[in-house]
Design an enzyme around this catalytic site. Sequence first.
Site, mmCIF file in Angstrom:
data_model
loop_
_atom_site.group_PDB
_atom_site.id
_atom_site.type_symbol
_atom_site.label_atom_id
_atom_site.label_comp_id
_atom_site.label_asym_id
_atom_site.label_seq_id
_atom_site.Cartn_x
_atom_site.Cartn_y
_atom_site.Cartn_z
ATOM 1 N N ASN A 50 -22.124 0.115 108.008
ATOM 2 C CA ASN A 50 -22.745 0.580 106.763
ATOM 3 C C ASN A 50 -23.145 -0.605 105.891
ATOM 4 O O ASN A 50 -24.260 -0.660 105.360
ATOM 5 C CB ASN A 50 -21.768 1.465 105.975
ATOM 6 C CG ASN A 50 -21.600 2.844 106.577
ATOM 7 O OD1 ASN A 50 -22.416 3.303 107.361
ATOM 8 N ND2 ASN A 50 -20.521 3.508 106.205
ATOM 9 N N ARG A 72 -6.829 3.182 105.781
ATOM 10 C CA ARG A 72 -6.784 4.301 106.718
ATOM 11 C C ARG A 72 -5.315 4.546 107.085
ATOM 12 O O ARG A 72 -4.853 4.117 108.148
ATOM 13 C CB ARG A 72 -7.610 3.993 107.979
ATOM 14 C CG ARG A 72 -9.086 3.777 107.743
ATOM 15 C CD ARG A 72 -9.772 5.079 107.355
ATOM 16 N NE ARG A 72 -11.232 4.939 107.340
ATOM 17 C CZ ARG A 72 -11.930 4.531 106.300
ATOM 18 N NH1 ARG A 72 -11.294 4.187 105.173
ATOM 19 N NH2 ARG A 72 -13.246 4.461 106.346
ATOM 20 N N LEU A 77 -14.003 2.689 90.288
ATOM 21 C CA LEU A 77 -13.408 3.750 89.474
ATOM 22 C C LEU A 77 -14.163 5.070 89.610
ATOM 23 O O LEU A 77 -14.078 5.926 88.733
ATOM 24 C CB LEU A 77 -13.379 3.313 88.003
ATOM 25 C CG LEU A 77 -12.629 2.012 87.714
ATOM 26 C CD1 LEU A 77 -12.792 1.607 86.261
ATOM 27 C CD2 LEU A 77 -11.155 2.142 88.085
ATOM 28 N N GLY A 78 -14.896 5.248 90.689
ATOM 29 C CA GLY A 78 -15.633 6.485 90.902
ATOM 30 C C GLY A 78 -16.755 6.648 89.898
ATOM 31 O O GLY A 78 -17.445 5.672 89.560
ATOM 32 N N GLY A 131 -17.487 4.109 87.044
ATOM 33 C CA GLY A 131 -18.047 2.785 87.271
ATOM 34 C C GLY A 131 -17.072 1.852 87.948
ATOM 35 O O GLY A 131 -16.420 2.223 88.924
ATOM 36 N N ALA A 177 -19.967 5.618 100.037
ATOM 37 C CA ALA A 177 -20.236 5.143 98.679
ATOM 38 C C ALA A 177 -19.585 3.778 98.432
ATOM 39 O O ALA A 177 -20.190 2.884 97.836
ATOM 40 C CB ALA A 177 -19.741 6.153 97.658
ATOM 41 N N GLY A 178 -18.330 3.616 98.903
ATOM 42 C CA GLY A 178 -17.646 2.340 98.713
ATOM 43 C C GLY A 178 -18.314 1.211 99.472
ATOM 44 O O GLY A 178 -18.380 0.070 98.983
ATOM 45 N N ASP A 179 -18.823 1.513 100.664
ATOM 46 C CA ASP A 179 -19.539 0.492 101.434
ATOM 47 C C ASP A 179 -20.853 0.132 100.736
ATOM 48 O O ASP A 179 -21.253 -1.030 100.700
ATOM 49 C CB ASP A 179 -19.821 0.992 102.845
ATOM 50 C CG ASP A 179 -18.547 1.372 103.589
ATOM 51 O OD1 ASP A 179 -17.525 0.689 103.392
ATOM 52 O OD2 ASP A 179 -18.574 2.340 104.361
ATOM 53 N N ASP A 188 -23.594 8.639 106.159
ATOM 54 C CA ASP A 188 -22.807 7.557 105.559
ATOM 55 C C ASP A 188 -23.677 6.487 104.906
ATOM 56 O O ASP A 188 -23.268 5.851 103.941
ATOM 57 C CB ASP A 188 -21.929 6.901 106.627
ATOM 58 C CG ASP A 188 -20.783 7.795 107.056
ATOM 59 O OD1 ASP A 188 -20.771 8.976 106.653
ATOM 60 O OD2 ASP A 188 -19.904 7.319 107.802
#
Length: 326
Positions: A40, A170, A229-230, A233, A259-261, A297
């Site tokens: 990703n 994980r 922090l979602g 931000g 989203a984190g990637d 993804d």
Amino acid sequence: MQPLDVVTFGEAMAMFIANEPGRLHEISQFTRELAGAETNVAIGLARLGLRTGWASKVGNDAFGKFIIERLQREQVDINHVLIDNHYPTGFQLKSVVTEGDPEVQYFRKGSAASHLSPADFQEEYFQSARHLHMTGIPLAISEAARRFAHHALTYMKKNGRKVSFDPNLRPTLWSSQDQMVKEINEVAFQADYVLPGIAEGETLTGYKEPRDIASFYLDMGVELVVIKLGPEGAFYKTASEEGMVPGFRVEKVVDTVGAGDGFAVGVISGLLEGLPIHDAVLRGNAIGSLAVQSPGDNDGYPTRTALEKYMENNLQGVKVYESNHC
């Protein structure tokens, strides 16, 4: 060998996304996509125009060929992707949900990627890159892959390269939470940039406040900590400055996976281009917000032009950042 801006490594899998909502065992039709935190990031960076390489092993099978061809189409360098004739490429099933996180089932045990070891490490390939991005997933999938990760980290640090690290926890892949925390932090302490989510930060440090989580890693020698922090931000902190960077407004969340990637893509690309930290984090928030608005993804990751247009159209009236010097 062409020089790379960023190199990363890990496991990629074929991902089958349900064509309709429901429990996975009830679904009869799926759409095939590509899954893998590191792929990703590689795809996201390549779409922004950075020269990016991904190192791994895939099986000599249909899934392995699919992964290679997809990465080539995304212009990710795959010259360090090895074909394994003995072990298969992993895959996963992913549900579609109307809200919340999807159900995911993995079929990855004993995969080709889990057999990646230091003997597979190609010095010339890694040396061609000016930055290494790592996640905690290779540390979890096998002892061999964990040794490869440590070897890559040590080699790149020894050669003066910057290293970013996303814990990407994980828990189900680890024998215990204590082992997970120990192994993940051992790598995090050696990284230059650490990018945990707020829940991951609490698990790894025992602290709940972003500033305390960041200080925990800064005290161990990390240069920059950015905590996701979602929707709110992200918070960042270095030895000399800290700040809050707001998230982008999203009308409808389709899927949070990736989203984190995407956030990492924004932060890494921004820092490599010499942006101030708050601007790099703002870019990370923008790409993360685009990611949650698409089902795959990495489907929502933008090109450079699309990113600039999105940020321009969505920044009006937004307080860009708050920062202060420590």
